[in-house]
Design a protein around this motif. Sequence first.
Motif, PDB file in Angstrom:
ATOM      1  N   GLU A 206       0.838  -1.209   0.000  1.00 15.24           N
ATOM      2  CA  GLU A 206       0.000   0.000   0.000  1.00 15.24           C
ATOM      3  C   GLU A 206       0.872   1.257   0.000  1.00 15.24           C
ATOM      4  O   GLU A 206       0.584   2.239  -0.675  1.00 15.24           O
ATOM      5  CB  GLU A 206      -0.929  -0.018   1.216  1.00 15.24           C
ATOM      6  CG  GLU A 206      -2.091   0.919   1.059  1.00 15.24           C
ATOM      7  CD  GLU A 206      -2.715   1.320   2.379  1.00 15.24           C
ATOM      8  OE1 GLU A 206      -3.904   1.055   2.554  1.00 15.24           O
ATOM      9  OE2 GLU A 206      -2.001   1.920   3.230  1.00 15.24           O
ATOM     10  N   THR A 207       1.972   1.196   0.747  1.00 17.96           N
ATOM     11  CA  THR A 207       2.883   2.343   0.827  1.00 17.96           C
ATOM     12  C   THR A 207       3.520   2.619  -0.530  1.00 17.96           C
ATOM     13  O   THR A 207       3.644   3.770  -0.958  1.00 17.96           O
ATOM     14  CB  THR A 207       3.971   2.061   1.894  1.00 17.96           C
ATOM     15  OG1 THR A 207       3.313   1.837   3.138  1.00 17.96           O
ATOM     16  CG2 THR A 207       4.940   3.223   2.036  1.00 17.96           C
ATOM     17  N   ALA A 210       1.067   4.413  -2.614  1.00 16.33           N
ATOM     18  CA  ALA A 210       0.817   5.785  -2.132  1.00 16.33           C
ATOM     19  C   ALA A 210       1.987   6.702  -2.459  1.00 16.33           C
ATOM     20  O   ALA A 210       1.799   7.869  -2.816  1.00 16.33           O
ATOM     21  CB  ALA A 210       0.556   5.762  -0.627  1.00 16.33           C
ATOM     22  N   HIS A 232       1.055  11.064   7.051  1.00 16.19           N
ATOM     23  CA  HIS A 232       0.561  10.514   5.779  1.00 16.19           C
ATOM     24  C   HIS A 232      -0.949  10.720   5.732  1.00 16.19           C
ATOM     25  O   HIS A 232      -1.665  10.281   6.621  1.00 16.19           O
ATOM     26  CB  HIS A 232       0.935   9.022   5.700  1.00 16.19           C
ATOM     27  CG  HIS A 232       0.585   8.381   4.403  1.00 16.19           C
ATOM     28  ND1 HIS A 232       0.882   7.088   4.116  1.00 16.19           N
ATOM     29  CD2 HIS A 232      -0.048   8.856   3.298  1.00 16.19           C
ATOM     30  CE1 HIS A 232       0.460   6.780   2.894  1.00 16.19           C
ATOM     31  NE2 HIS A 232      -0.109   7.843   2.386  1.00 16.19           N
ATOM     32  N   GLN A 234      -4.596  10.557   3.345  1.00 21.76           N
ATOM     33  CA  GLN A 234      -5.235  10.003   2.145  1.00 21.76           C
ATOM     34  C   GLN A 234      -5.874  11.143   1.364  1.00 21.76           C
ATOM     35  O   GLN A 234      -6.602  11.952   1.943  1.00 21.76           O
ATOM     36  CB  GLN A 234      -6.309   8.978   2.533  1.00 21.76           C
ATOM     37  CG  GLN A 234      -5.727   7.732   3.162  1.00 21.76           C
ATOM     38  CD  GLN A 234      -6.800   6.740   3.636  1.00 21.76           C
ATOM     39  OE1 GLN A 234      -7.997   6.973   3.524  1.00 21.76           O
ATOM     40  NE2 GLN A 234      -6.343   5.638   4.195  1.00 21.76           N
ATOM     41  N   GLN A 238      -9.564   9.053  -1.982  1.00 19.55           N
ATOM     42  CA  GLN A 238      -9.359   7.809  -1.231  1.00 19.55           C
ATOM     43  C   GLN A 238      -9.896   7.879   0.195  1.00 19.55           C
ATOM     44  O   GLN A 238      -9.827   6.919   0.944  1.00 19.55           O
ATOM     45  CB  GLN A 238      -7.870   7.481  -1.198  1.00 19.55           C
ATOM     46  CG  GLN A 238      -7.408   6.869  -2.507  1.00 19.55           C
ATOM     47  CD  GLN A 238      -5.909   6.894  -2.638  1.00 19.55           C
ATOM     48  OE1 GLN A 238      -5.178   6.700  -1.673  1.00 19.55           O
ATOM     49  NE2 GLN A 238      -5.427   7.159  -3.842  1.00 19.55           N
TER      50      GLN A 238
END
Length: 324
Positions: A206-207, A210, A232, A234, A238
């Motif tokens: 996922e990282t 992103a 971090h 979203q 998202q």
Amino acid sequence: MPWVVRDAVDEINRAVGRRWQGLDRLLPPRAELPEGCAAPLVTTGANGRPAGLASCRHEHVPAGTLNQTWGTAHRFSLIARLREADTSAALDDLLGQWRDHLAGLPGTGVDDTAAMITWPARDVSGVNTLLRHGLQPITVIAVRPARPGPAGPGPGPTGDESLVIREAGPADLDTVTEFEMGVIRYDALFGAAILRPATEELVRAETQAALAARPAWAWLAERDGEPVGLVHVQPPGQSRWITGMTRAGVTVYLQTMFVRPGERGRGVGAALVRHAHAVLAARGVDTTLLHYAQMNPLSGPFWNRMGYRPLWTGWEVRPAASLR
Ligand SMILES: CC(C)(COP(=O)(O)OP(=O)(O)OC[C@H]1O[C@@H](n2cnc3c(N)ncnc32)[C@H](O)[C@@H]1OP(=O)(O)O)[C@@H](O)C(=O)NCCC(=O)NCCS
């Protein structure tokens, strides 16, 4: 759903929307009652009319998804809509009906199941009833409205010569994964996360996705060139899974905040959040949401200093059939 119940749903949704606005302007203006596993549970007031409705929803979260790190594998959620300002009697009745429903379902007594209810933080009339039925406050959804007026000078120097805030990119995959895992391991101490065999691999994947996105929505703090903290967020598209929990407008979800243990209490977290807020304001964000674990001794005070306050509380009992 029979028409009598459907009429009651519309009417109660409207009444609850009005009641919520009186309690907390940052709650959503409308209270929808979603479809449940069966017809809604109904509680009747002294006048013989429905005083509250609730849907029970079953969610079976597959192994191998990151969602399983954020809670039990099997989740039974009650969505309750209560008309009166004093919710205690109606909530007590609905929780009793729900307990009987859960007790009759196969598999609710085993590990990795939870009965859950997300309750408006300022609706304090229900708290003793939730406790009496064995539910525990595990998580908080906190909210920060962007300040009205000009967005301010934008991101700038931190005031600490040795500290630099910069965008995170694909080359930071190892560091960002390490910091994301740091928060998950810490939140697991408070029941808000559950470490699974696949968690680290899923976080890394996922990282990676992103960090490839531009513009960046993740920032690292570096002291003397060494990464020491991460924030971090979203992006709005998202964040839609949670934006319905607050007012209309552009809402983003702040997913991770982490500072290395030896660097805490020196202003790194505040510098990262100030930087992120300035960028978010420039990108037109009206509202920021985030989760923190109710029992995390570091996060509540920190988020309050950063302008956040509780909006919803996530109550749970594990396993689901231990609801009283
Ligand atoms: C929460 C965390 C990110 C804070 O970062 P930090 O760099 O230690 O915070 P700062 O030093 O920038 O503190 C900013 C402000 O919050 C206050 N604050 C921070 N932690 C606090 C605490 N535990 N109790 C009271 N106040 C606190 C500071 O006093 C400071 O206030 P000030 O502006 O009046 O000086 C850090 O403790 C951390 O990484 N914790 C583990 C992971 C975690 O809990 N993440 C959040 C999950 S939602």
